[in-house]
Write an enzyme that holds these catalytic residues in place. Structure first.
Site, PDB file in Angstrom:
ATOM      1  N   LEU A 247     -25.177  62.848  42.078  1.00  0.00           N
ATOM      2  CA  LEU A 247     -24.888  64.263  42.360  1.00  0.00           C
ATOM      3  C   LEU A 247     -24.785  64.512  43.862  1.00  0.00           C
ATOM      4  O   LEU A 247     -25.014  65.615  44.323  1.00  0.00           O
ATOM      5  CB  LEU A 247     -26.001  65.156  41.783  1.00  0.00           C
ATOM      6  CG  LEU A 247     -25.851  65.642  40.347  1.00  0.00           C
ATOM      7  CD1 LEU A 247     -26.934  66.659  40.018  1.00  0.00           C
ATOM      8  CD2 LEU A 247     -24.478  66.258  40.071  1.00  0.00           C
ATOM      9  N   CYS A 257     -15.913  49.486  40.911  1.00  0.00           N
ATOM     10  CA  CYS A 257     -16.142  49.889  39.512  1.00  0.00           C
ATOM     11  C   CYS A 257     -15.599  51.266  39.155  1.00  0.00           C
ATOM     12  O   CYS A 257     -14.707  51.371  38.312  1.00  0.00           O
ATOM     13  CB  CYS A 257     -17.636  49.835  39.210  1.00  0.00           C
ATOM     14  SG  CYS A 257     -18.275  48.163  39.264  1.00  0.00           S
TER      15      CYS A 257
HETATM   16  C1  UDX Z   1     -21.535  51.653  39.837  1.00  0.00           C
HETATM   17  C2  UDX Z   1     -22.600  52.050  38.813  1.00  0.00           C
HETATM   18  O1  UDX Z   1     -23.627  52.812  39.481  1.00  0.00           O
HETATM   19  C3  UDX Z   1     -23.199  50.836  38.128  1.00  0.00           C
HETATM   20  O2  UDX Z   1     -24.105  51.220  37.111  1.00  0.00           O
HETATM   21  C4  UDX Z   1     -22.057  50.000  37.527  1.00  0.00           C
HETATM   22  O3  UDX Z   1     -22.572  48.812  36.946  1.00  0.00           O
HETATM   23  C5  UDX Z   1     -21.016  49.661  38.576  1.00  0.00           C
HETATM   24  O4  UDX Z   1     -20.539  50.855  39.213  1.00  0.00           O
HETATM   25  P1  UDX Z   1     -21.569  50.789  42.358  1.00  0.00           P
HETATM   26  O5  UDX Z   1     -20.085  50.941  42.345  1.00  0.00           O
HETATM   27  O6  UDX Z   1     -22.143  49.535  42.932  1.00  0.00           O
HETATM   28  O7  UDX Z   1     -22.179  50.927  40.884  1.00  0.00           O
HETATM   29  O8  UDX Z   1     -22.203  51.967  43.246  1.00  0.00           O
HETATM   30  P2  UDX Z   1     -22.708  53.474  43.071  1.00  0.00           P
HETATM   31  O9  UDX Z   1     -23.982  53.570  43.799  1.00  0.00           O
HETATM   32  O10 UDX Z   1     -22.706  53.972  41.694  1.00  0.00           O
HETATM   33  O11 UDX Z   1     -21.632  54.274  43.951  1.00  0.00           O
HETATM   34  C6  UDX Z   1     -20.248  54.272  43.653  1.00  0.00           C
HETATM   35  C7  UDX Z   1     -19.507  55.184  44.611  1.00  0.00           C
HETATM   36  O12 UDX Z   1     -19.830  56.542  44.389  1.00  0.00           O
HETATM   37  C8  UDX Z   1     -19.789  54.942  46.098  1.00  0.00           C
HETATM   38  O13 UDX Z   1     -18.613  55.093  46.826  1.00  0.00           O
HETATM   39  C9  UDX Z   1     -20.781  56.016  46.469  1.00  0.00           C
HETATM   40  O14 UDX Z   1     -20.761  56.355  47.826  1.00  0.00           O
HETATM   41  C10 UDX Z   1     -20.303  57.155  45.595  1.00  0.00           C
HETATM   42  N1  UDX Z   1     -21.357  58.114  45.213  1.00  0.00           N
HETATM   43  C11 UDX Z   1     -22.403  57.674  44.490  1.00  0.00           C
HETATM   44  C12 UDX Z   1     -21.232  59.446  45.574  1.00  0.00           C
HETATM   45  O15 UDX Z   1     -20.260  59.858  46.221  1.00  0.00           O
HETATM   46  N2  UDX Z   1     -22.208  60.306  45.164  1.00  0.00           N
HETATM   47  C13 UDX Z   1     -23.286  59.914  44.435  1.00  0.00           C
HETATM   48  O16 UDX Z   1     -24.134  60.767  44.115  1.00  0.00           O
HETATM   49  C14 UDX Z   1     -23.391  58.566  44.079  1.00  0.00           C
END
Ligand code: UDX
Length: 427
Positions: A247, A257
Site C-alpha cells: 500500500l 514479477c
Molecule cells: C513480488 C511479490 O511480492 C512476491 O510474493 C512474488 O513471489 C514475486 O513478486 P518482488 O517483485 O520481488 O516480489 O517485490 P515486491 O516487494 O513485491 O515489489 C514489487 C514492486 O512493487 C517494486 O517495484 C516495489 O517498489 C513496488 N511496490 C511494492 C510499491 O510500489 N508499493 C508497495 O507497497 C510495494
C-alpha cells in the site's frame, strides 16, 4: 531426501540453498560450465542479502552439488524442481520455452518415475502441458505445482518464514510427499489441484499489483484534496481485511514479477474468452504513474532541456541489483530524451543499468557526486541508505535545492527545515 533443482536464478538458487538448509541433499543444474564453476566457489550471480553465506555454509556441509549434467542430476532422487525463467513475450504471454525444454530433457533422460515439481510462474495449464510432453517416456511421472512467493531483497527470510506453502497435484498422496519436503517449516500448508495452485500464484501477484495501483490513484486524488496518502494508507491498513502491505504509493511497481504476471493473467483470461477489465486498469495506472514523474519534473524545472538532474536509485526496489522493468530506467530514458543531463547513483544496480542505459547517462560512485550542480534530485528506489544521507551537505552541492521523492521515502518537515523544495507523491 535427494532433490534436483533445475535453474539457479532467484527462485532456483534460493530453493537450492533453502532445501539444503532443511537437511536435504540438493543437485542444482545450470547448463553453463562457467556459471557452475562460480557457484561451486560460493559466488552468486546476482545480489541477494544473506544468500551468499547460506550457499557457502551448505557447500561446506556438502549438501549442495552444482552440475551441468542434467541427465545425472535428475536421476539422483525422486523429486525434480523446475525453477527456470518464464519471461514475457511481446504480447504479454509467458514464454514457456525453457519449461518445455526441461520437460523434453526429462522425457529423454529419466530412468525412473519422478515427481516433477514446478516452481516457475507458469500459466494455468502448463502442468498439463508438461504432463503431455513427459507421456513420451515409458515411466509414470507425477506433475506438481508448488508456486514460489519470495520477494527479491528478502528471499532468504521468505524461504524460511512464509505465509503459506501451496502444493497442487492430481494425486493427494504425491502432494503430501512434496509437502513433507518442507516439514521443518511451520506455516499454513495447503494442498489443491494442479490448476488451482498455478492460479493462486498469478492471482496473488495480480492482487498485490492491484493494491499498488489503487493506492497510487488514491495518491493522485490526495494531491487534489490536500490529503496525505501515507496517512490514508496507514489508516486503511489498520483494517485487518485490507492489511498494510503493498500500500505504499510512489512511481508504480516494477520488477521481474508484477508487470509480467499481471499482463500474463490478463492475456490468459483473454485466451479463455474472458476480458479482465480490472487488470487493464491496473496496468494503465502503473504506466501513468511513471509518467507522472516527468510531469512533476516539468512543473518544478519549467524546462527540462539542458538541466542537470540527479536520479538516486536504479533497481526496481531496494536490496536488489535487479533492474528488470524498473521505473527508474524508464524515467532516466525519458529525461535523457527531453535533453536533461542525467547523473545517477545506485548502491548495487549500476553495473546492470550500464548495460541498458544510454552512454550519455553519468554514473556516479556516491549520492554526493551525483548531486553536484544538480537542479533536481529524484528518489527512484526505496534504498534505506538514502534516508541516512547528510542532506544539508547535499543541498550545498546542488545548484537548486529541489527534491522529487518518487518513493515517499524522506521526511518533508526535515527537508523543508534544511531549505529544500520537497515534492512527493500524493502528499
Ligand atoms: C513480488 C511479490 O511480492 C512476491 O510474493 C512474488 O513471489 C514475486 O513478486 P518482488 O517483485 O520481488 O516480489 O517485490 P515486491 O516487494 O513485491 O515489489 C514489487 C514492486 O512493487 C517494486 O517495484 C516495489 O517498489 C513496488 N511496490 C511494492 C510499491 O510500489 N508499493 C508497495 O507497497 C510495494
Amino acid at each position: 531426501m535427494k532433490i534436483t533443482v533445475i535453474g539457479t536464478g532467484y527462485v532456483g538458487l534460493v530453493t537450492t540453498c533453502g532445501l539444503a538448509s532443511l537437511g536435504h541433499q540438493v543437485w542444482a543444474v545450470n547448463r553453463t560450465p562457467a556459471k557452475v564453476r562460480k557457484l561451486e566457489k560460493g559466488q552468486i550471480l546476482f545480489y541477494e542479502p544473506g544468500l551468499g553465506s547460506l550457499l557457502k555454509k551448505n557447500l561446506k556441509n556438502r549438501k549442495i552439488h552444482f552440475t551441468t549434467n542434467f541427465k545425472e542430476a535428475i536421476n539422483k532422487g525422486n523429486f525434480v524442481f523446475i525453477c527456470v525463467g518464464t519471461p514475457p513475450l511481446a504480447d504479454g504471454r509467458a514464454d514457456l520455452s525453457a519449461v518445455k525444454k526441461v520437460a523434453k530433457d526429462i522425457t529423454r533422460y529419466a530412468k525412473k518415475p519422478l515427481m516433477i515439481i514446478n516452481k516457475s510462474t507458469v500459466p494455468v495449464g502448463t502442468g498439463r502441458l508438461v504432463e503431455k510432453i513427459l507421456a513420451k517416456n515409458s515411466h509414470k511421472f507425477n506433475i506438481v505445482s508448488c508456486p514460489e512467493f519470495l520477494s527479491e531483497g528478502k528471499a532468504v527470510k521468505d524461504f524460511f518464514h512464509r505465509d503459506r506453502i501451496v502444493v497442487g497435484a492430481d494425486n493427494k498422496l504425491v502432494a503430501q510427499k512434496v509437502m513433507n519436503i518442507f516439514k521443518k517449516i511451520k506455516t499454513v500448508k495447503m494442498i489443491t489441484d494442479l490448476e488451482t495452485a498455478e492460479l493462486i500464484k498469478y492471482s496473488s501477484n495480480a492482487f498485490l499489483a492491484t493494491k499498488i495501483s489503487f493506492i497510487n490513484e488514491i495518491a493522485n486524488f490526495c494531491e487534489l484534496v490536500g490529503a496525505d496518502v501515507d496517512e490514508v494508507a496507514k489508516g486503511m491498513g489498520l483494517d485487518k481485511r485490507i492489511a498494510p502491505y503493498s500500500l505504499k504509493a510512489g512511481i508504480g511497481y516494477g520488477g521481474s514479477c508484477f508487470p509480467k504476471d499481471v499482463k500474463a493473467l490478463k492475456q490468459m483470461a483473454a485466451g479463455n474468452g474472458y476480458e479482465f477489465k480490472l487488470l487493464k486498469a491496473v496496468i494503465k495506472v502503473n504506466n501513468l504513474q511513471r509518467r507522472l514523474v516527468i510531469k512533476k519534473t516539468k512543473e518544478i524545472l519549467n524546462n527540462v532541456k539542458g538541466k542537470t538532474i540527479t536520479v538516486l536509485g536504479l533497481a526496481f526496489k531496494n536490496d536488489t541489483d535487479d533492474i528488470r522493468e524498473s521505473a527508474a530506467i524508464d524515467i532516466i530514458n525519458w529525461l535523457n530524451k527531453l535533453g536533461a543531463k542525467v547523473k545517477v547513483f545506485d548502491p548495487k544496480a549500476s553495473k546492470n543499468a550500464k548495460k541498458v542505459l544510454n552512454s550519455k547517462i553519468i554514473f556516479c560512485s556516491s549520492p554526493k557526486e551525483a548531486a553536484v550542480k544538480s537542479q533536481l534530485l529524484i528518489i527512484a528506489t526505496e534504498w534505506s541508505m538514502f534516508k541516512q544521507l547528510k542532506w544539508p551537505v547535499i543541498k550545498k552541492l546542488m545548484k537548486k535545492p529541489n527534491i522529487l521523492d518518487g518513493k515517499n521515502l524522506l521526511d518533508r518537515k526535515t527537508l523543508e527545515k534544511y531549505g529544500f523544495n520537497y515534492v512527493a507523491m500524493g502528499k
